[in-house]
Design a protein around this motif. Structure first.
Motif, PDB file in Angstrom:
ATOM      1  N   ALA A  96      35.240  38.974  33.900  1.00 52.06           N
ATOM      2  CA  ALA A  96      35.971  39.770  32.914  1.00 52.06           C
ATOM      3  C   ALA A  96      37.455  39.627  33.187  1.00 52.06           C
ATOM      4  O   ALA A  96      37.928  40.021  34.258  1.00 52.06           O
ATOM      5  N   ASP A  97      38.194  39.034  32.262  1.00 54.14           N
ATOM      6  CA  ASP A  97      39.647  38.931  32.395  1.00 54.14           C
ATOM      7  C   ASP A  97      40.252  40.317  32.223  1.00 54.14           C
ATOM      8  O   ASP A  97      40.007  40.990  31.215  1.00 54.14           O
ATOM      9  N   VAL A  98      41.059  40.740  33.217  1.00 58.88           N
ATOM     10  CA  VAL A  98      41.720  42.036  33.164  1.00 58.88           C
ATOM     11  C   VAL A  98      43.199  41.818  33.495  1.00 58.88           C
ATOM     12  O   VAL A  98      43.613  41.970  34.640  1.00 58.88           O
ATOM     13  N   PRO A  99      44.000  41.423  32.502  1.00 63.33           N
ATOM     14  CA  PRO A  99      45.431  41.229  32.755  1.00 63.33           C
ATOM     15  C   PRO A  99      46.056  42.501  33.329  1.00 63.33           C
ATOM     16  O   PRO A  99      45.705  43.610  32.923  1.00 63.33           O
ATOM     17  N   GLY A 100      46.955  42.324  34.276  1.00 61.42           N
ATOM     18  CA  GLY A 100      47.636  43.465  34.870  1.00 61.42           C
ATOM     19  C   GLY A 100      46.806  44.216  35.899  1.00 61.42           C
ATOM     20  O   GLY A 100      47.196  45.314  36.319  1.00 61.42           O
ATOM     21  N   LEU A 101      45.675  43.654  36.317  1.00 66.16           N
ATOM     22  CA  LEU A 101      44.835  44.312  37.320  1.00 66.16           C
ATOM     23  C   LEU A 101      45.644  44.529  38.598  1.00 66.16           C
ATOM     24  O   LEU A 101      46.259  43.594  39.110  1.00 66.16           O
ATOM     25  N   PRO A 102      45.671  45.757  39.111  1.00 63.74           N
ATOM     26  CA  PRO A 102      46.459  46.026  40.322  1.00 63.74           C
ATOM     27  C   PRO A 102      45.667  45.697  41.587  1.00 63.74           C
ATOM     28  O   PRO A 102      44.485  45.350  41.516  1.00 63.74           O
ATOM     29  N   THR A 103      46.296  45.850  42.724  1.00 68.38           N
ATOM     30  CA  THR A 103      45.601  45.691  44.005  1.00 68.38           C
ATOM     31  C   THR A 103      45.294  47.067  44.601  1.00 68.38           C
ATOM     32  O   THR A 103      45.096  47.203  45.798  1.00 68.38           O
ATOM     33  N   THR A 104      45.247  48.070  43.757  1.00 69.78           N
ATOM     34  CA  THR A 104      44.866  49.425  44.138  1.00 69.78           C
ATOM     35  C   THR A 104      43.515  49.728  43.492  1.00 69.78           C
ATOM     36  O   THR A 104      43.108  49.045  42.541  1.00 69.78           O
ATOM     37  N   PRO A 105      42.785  50.732  43.989  1.00 70.82           N
ATOM     38  CA  PRO A 105      41.447  51.012  43.451  1.00 70.82           C
ATOM     39  C   PRO A 105      41.449  51.268  41.938  1.00 70.82           C
ATOM     40  O   PRO A 105      42.360  51.893  41.398  1.00 70.82           O
ATOM     41  N   VAL A 106      40.414  50.740  41.286  1.00 68.80           N
ATOM     42  CA  VAL A 106      40.179  50.964  39.860  1.00 68.80           C
ATOM     43  C   VAL A 106      38.731  51.415  39.683  1.00 68.80           C
ATOM     44  O   VAL A 106      37.871  51.107  40.516  1.00 68.80           O
ATOM     45  N   ALA A 107      38.471  52.148  38.611  1.00 69.74           N
ATOM     46  CA  ALA A 107      37.111  52.576  38.293  1.00 69.74           C
ATOM     47  C   ALA A 107      36.501  51.567  37.326  1.00 69.74           C
ATOM     48  O   ALA A 107      37.104  51.230  36.311  1.00 69.74           O
ATOM     49  N   VAL A 108      35.320  51.073  37.668  1.00 73.16           N
ATOM     50  CA  VAL A 108      34.613  50.129  36.810  1.00 73.16           C
ATOM     51  C   VAL A 108      33.285  50.761  36.413  1.00 73.16           C
ATOM     52  O   VAL A 108      32.471  51.120  37.269  1.00 73.16           O
ATOM     53  N   THR A 109      33.080  50.930  35.102  1.00 77.85           N
ATOM     54  CA  THR A 109      31.803  51.400  34.590  1.00 77.85           C
ATOM     55  C   THR A 109      31.071  50.192  34.038  1.00 77.85           C
ATOM     56  O   THR A 109      31.611  49.470  33.192  1.00 77.85           O
ATOM     57  N   ALA A 110      29.875  49.957  34.535  1.00 81.97           N
ATOM     58  CA  ALA A 110      29.069  48.818  34.087  1.00 81.97           C
ATOM     59  C   ALA A 110      27.848  49.330  33.336  1.00 81.97           C
ATOM     60  O   ALA A 110      27.146  50.225  33.805  1.00 81.97           O
ATOM     61  N   ARG A 111      27.632  48.765  32.151  1.00 82.76           N
ATOM     62  CA  ARG A 111      26.447  49.048  31.348  1.00 82.76           C
ATOM     63  C   ARG A 111      25.628  47.771  31.310  1.00 82.76           C
ATOM     64  O   ARG A 111      26.095  46.737  30.808  1.00 82.76           O
ATOM     65  N   LEU A 112      24.413  47.847  31.844  1.00 83.62           N
ATOM     66  CA  LEU A 112      23.529  46.687  31.904  1.00 83.62           C
ATOM     67  C   LEU A 112      22.560  46.767  30.735  1.00 83.62           C
ATOM     68  O   LEU A 112      21.850  47.763  30.578  1.00 83.62           O
TER      69      LEU A 112
END
Length: 159
Positions: A96-112
């Motif tokens: 998943a391309d995420v422009p501007g992704l930081p090097t700090t924690p992010v929340a990722v919600t995954a729907r399978l």
């Protein structure tokens, strides 16, 4: 003049230096989240990445995963070659391309999702992207990346 031009072209293309070290190239690095799926019924993944109060829902195209099972080399010299045979793992992977992704924690919600589009599992996980070094640690970083892994039981972990 021709030898000087040839030397400049070789240097510009990332030639090996006299010390035996490869020069840093300007290879691109995708910024985003890797997704590896081992759950047999998952045919699609939707993710949402949230940070600092804003969220993005990048597309993830899953492809069949494979692994190398055999490799052979003709030698160990610079001009020798190697080959590998791969086989399917039964899993899938995507990015998943995420422009501007930081090097700090992010929340990722995954729907399978299964083949009918029904949600099999929905989970949130916090991941911390790391800088990727496509030319190795002696060259500049290319951009941040993180990864999640979906187990056969539906568990989701950071890679």
């Amino acid at each position: 003049m021709v030898p000087l031009t040839a030397l400049l072209l070789a240097t510009a293309c990332g030639a090996v230096t006299a010390g035996g070290h490869a020069e840093c190239t300007e290879i691109g690095t995708p910024v985003g989240i890797r997704v590896d799926v081992g759950h047999p019924d998952v045919t699609a993944v939707e993710i949402e990445v949230c940070r600092d109060g804003s969220c993005a829902t990048p597309a993830v195209e899953l492809r069949p995963a494979s692994r190398a099972v055999e490799s052979t080399c003709t030698g160990t010299g610079r001009d020798d070659s190697c080959s590998a045979r791969s086989e399917p793992t039964g899993g899938r992977h995507g990015f998943a391309d995420v422009p501007g992704l930081p090097t700090t924690p992010v929340a990722v919600t995954a729907r399978l999702l299964d083949q009918s589009g029904s949600v099999l599992v929905e989970r949130e996980i916090r991941v911390t992207p790391d800088m990727a070094y496509p030319n190795g640690p002696d060259c500049p970083a290319g951009g941040p990346q993180a990864g999640i892994s979906v187990g056969a039981d539906g568990s989701i972990t950071e890679q």
